[in-house]
Write an enzyme that holds these catalytic residues in place. Sequence first.
Site, PDB file in Angstrom:
ATOM      1  N   HIS A 239       0.877  -1.175   0.000  1.00  0.00           N
ATOM      2  CA  HIS A 239       0.000   0.000   0.000  1.00  0.00           C
ATOM      3  C   HIS A 239       0.909   1.219   0.000  1.00  0.00           C
ATOM      4  CE1 HIS A 239      -3.008   2.909   1.183  1.00  0.00           C
ATOM      5  NE2 HIS A 239      -3.952   2.000   1.072  1.00  0.00           N
ATOM      6  N   HIS A 378       0.675  -4.803   2.541  1.00  0.00           N
ATOM      7  CA  HIS A 378      -0.723  -4.646   2.926  1.00  0.00           C
ATOM      8  C   HIS A 378      -1.586  -5.855   2.592  1.00  0.00           C
ATOM      9  CE1 HIS A 378      -4.388  -2.535   3.815  1.00  0.00           C
ATOM     10  NE2 HIS A 378      -4.810  -2.536   2.582  1.00  0.00           N
ATOM     11  N   ARG A 413      -4.560  -5.365  -6.641  1.00  0.00           N
ATOM     12  CA  ARG A 413      -5.940  -5.164  -6.205  1.00  0.00           C
ATOM     13  C   ARG A 413      -6.268  -3.684  -6.141  1.00  0.00           C
ATOM     14  NH1 ARG A 413      -8.370  -3.949  -1.430  1.00  0.00           N
ATOM     15  NH2 ARG A 413      -6.554  -4.252  -0.099  1.00  0.00           N
TER      16      ARG A 413
END
Lengths: 610, 246
Positions: A239, A378, A413
């Site tokens: 992240h 993350h 993602r």
Amino acid sequence: MLNVSEIQTFEHDVLVIGAGGAGLRAAIECSARGLSTGLVCKSLLGKAHTVMAEGGVAAALGNLDRRDNWKVHFRDTMRGGKFLNQWRMAELHARESPDRVRELEEWGAVFDRTKDGLISQRNFGGHRYPRLAHVGDRTGLEIIRTLQDHAVHKGFGIYMECTALDLHLDAGRIAGVLGYWRESGRFVLFRTRAVILATGGGGRAWRITSNSWEYTGDGTAMAYEAGADLMDMEFTQFHPTGMVWPPSVRGILVTEGVRGDGGVLLDSRKERFMFRYIPEKFADETAATEEEANRWLAGDKTARRPPELLTRDVVARAITQEVSEGRGSPHGGVYLDIASRLPAETIRKKLPSMYHQFKELAEVDITRQPMEVGPTLHYFMGGVRVDSDTQMSTVPGLFAAGECATGMHGANRLGGNSLSDLLVFGRLAGIGAEQYVKGLGAAPRIDEEQVRSAVRRATAPLNRDAGANPYVVHDDLQGVMGRHVGIVRTEAELLSALKELDRLKRDALGVKAPGVSQYNAAWHEALDLRSLLITAEAVTRAALMRQESRGAHTRLDFFGEREEWQKVNVIVRKAQDGQMETRAETRPGPPRDLAAIAHASIEDLEAGRV
Amino acid sequence: MSERAFRIWRGTAAGGEFGEHRIDVDEGMVVLDVLHRIQAKQANDLAIRWNCKAGKCGSCSMEINGRPRLACMTRMNLFADRETITVQPLKAFPVIRDLVTDVSWNFEQNKRIPPFRPGPKGSDGQYRMHQKDVDRVQEFRKCIECYLCQDVCHVLRDQSRKDAFVGPRFMIRLASLEMHPLDTADRIPAVRKEFGSGFCNITRCCTEVCPEHIEITDNGIIPLKERVVDRFYDPLLWLGRKIFGR
């Protein structure tokens, strides 16, 4: 000799392991379908990592922009995943997430509202339209509490502070699960016809991570040991925005919602550097100037999106490059500024827990000062390989959903697609498990010798006279993964990691947990090491095999995406000789209708021409 | 980096005592970081319950220098340089081991609360609620179930009346359901009888310790008490019930 009949035993049709969003949703579905269901939680109910999700749950409700629909969401997801997603999973997810969000509302969730009283939605990286249903910046808490409060009235078994250790098979099919109670240190045996793994990822193998202690890759490792295929393990999401200061909070998540609500990333010269990192593929849909980005934020539908909202892989790499080229902030991050973009009161209202978190942990007032942020491990895009429709793994009776499963997100993602993934595939795993259980003949039997040997293995760290400190081994592992399997990778680094992992595997076999088995943190740490090491090795081997850079997987020695690697997934499994083997498996071609949507221009999609 | 003194309660339900530790502390650390360092270096089997380390899950509740706190949100610079820091488990719940208590009673209470029961959807198949009507409910739903409020509640902590009063956490849960714009169930008789709203004497200790800064007493418990009073002690309603028998 240990008498297996003396181990406390429960019987279920389905045992769900993991009680975050996916596990809770799966258990609710199984129970609603009349199956005898058990839910194993590693912690107390309601504390799983879902609680940390901040920004929102992605669903094409179209409440803020009517042009949104499942096709655009699907297209965004495929583009974000660099087309490595399982096409059918991305389709199911985009089609079904609106119903899953509305269902939560029926179960008592209170999302933030639009002016018309509907569920409000916010902008997020990689999503074309405002799509994330949210509750300030504590959406995960809302979702887990809603599911928890719904679940406790359904009458199924909830086993708290219970850790699953091993899956037990009968002729290759699921037969049971061995676990232990934290409170007493005693073992517990679940005889069950099916298992749904919902154990999340394995971020704790890295030191700088947003993950809580539970994220040790238990489901991934148990599935691997049971012979299941793992897939796409090389794709670990960093992240872009974790806290970097003070050291003890390094890695704690700073929601992408800050950028969705207008926050900008600045280097040490206070320049918005993201304009210099716009990938060619996204140039047509990204603002070229600050002026255009600001117009978009003000709601001008002809303007394009700010580059801060590019996908996470792009932003994380950009930050890494800024820091390595000497334009970072004092503590090795970059600045994330919301203070100069929104009035203080709006910041406190829209981002209350970020305000709170920085104020209390870093003594930074985000309504007046910029935050210092940097990448943090993350999320695992990879995990247990499952059938797209039933969520069954390659082991009959073993299912997986949520972060511990793979396929939905491809190589990267999108933010907000995890909470919706949990709901959509948690439910589908429940349906898949019901079909499997109903088609199963006689109940499978557990091999008692297998149970005895699992108990012996688990109690070894308590019983041996001396050995390495399990905390030290874990710390060592975190250092290795941070040094060699980070955000940018090379063959040499990955080979060094494998060598170090071999050493750590030997160390882990000899660790000593002093004290008794009751709530003994050293023993828990010793037991988690196996899962951590299997997960870490799978990531490293898969990363070594994929000789390209795609999404979250960046190889300095193989720059850019390679056509031939888009056609394959990397599969990891336990070979006959007990060693970990990797192979590249060719992907089936996409269904024509889905390919047409994913590759369509946004104009054609909006005009309904696709 | 500086060396600090810690006293940590070690033991089980059968009894225990404080262990003394001296440990190096770095800039920016919270109490949970220090406990982890002690665990890794000096007391490997120290039992601590924790998860997110960011004040979002409510697991690491304990009593630090006599005050119920989340260890992950208690910064070391809160204490004076030479102050010894004393860490104990929550007092209102039975000890399992060291700093970990058995909070299962709370999960039992949640099960007793009648669940959310929404009314019908609008003609367009959607529920509509306006932000100003859900602000209060959202405040209550910030609760992270750390049970610090339960720990300081006199009724639970000092009077041990877990049989009579559900505690502030679940008064808030009841309030979030009662004030939910879509909910149709009536929990007011149960708030009075089964959940014991009358036991709260509004000392506001729960509000003071809430790490989410929820106005437990003023926004939650007092309005519930008022609803109970309106229902059961309103003279006109009382007369009506006498006459019409309901």
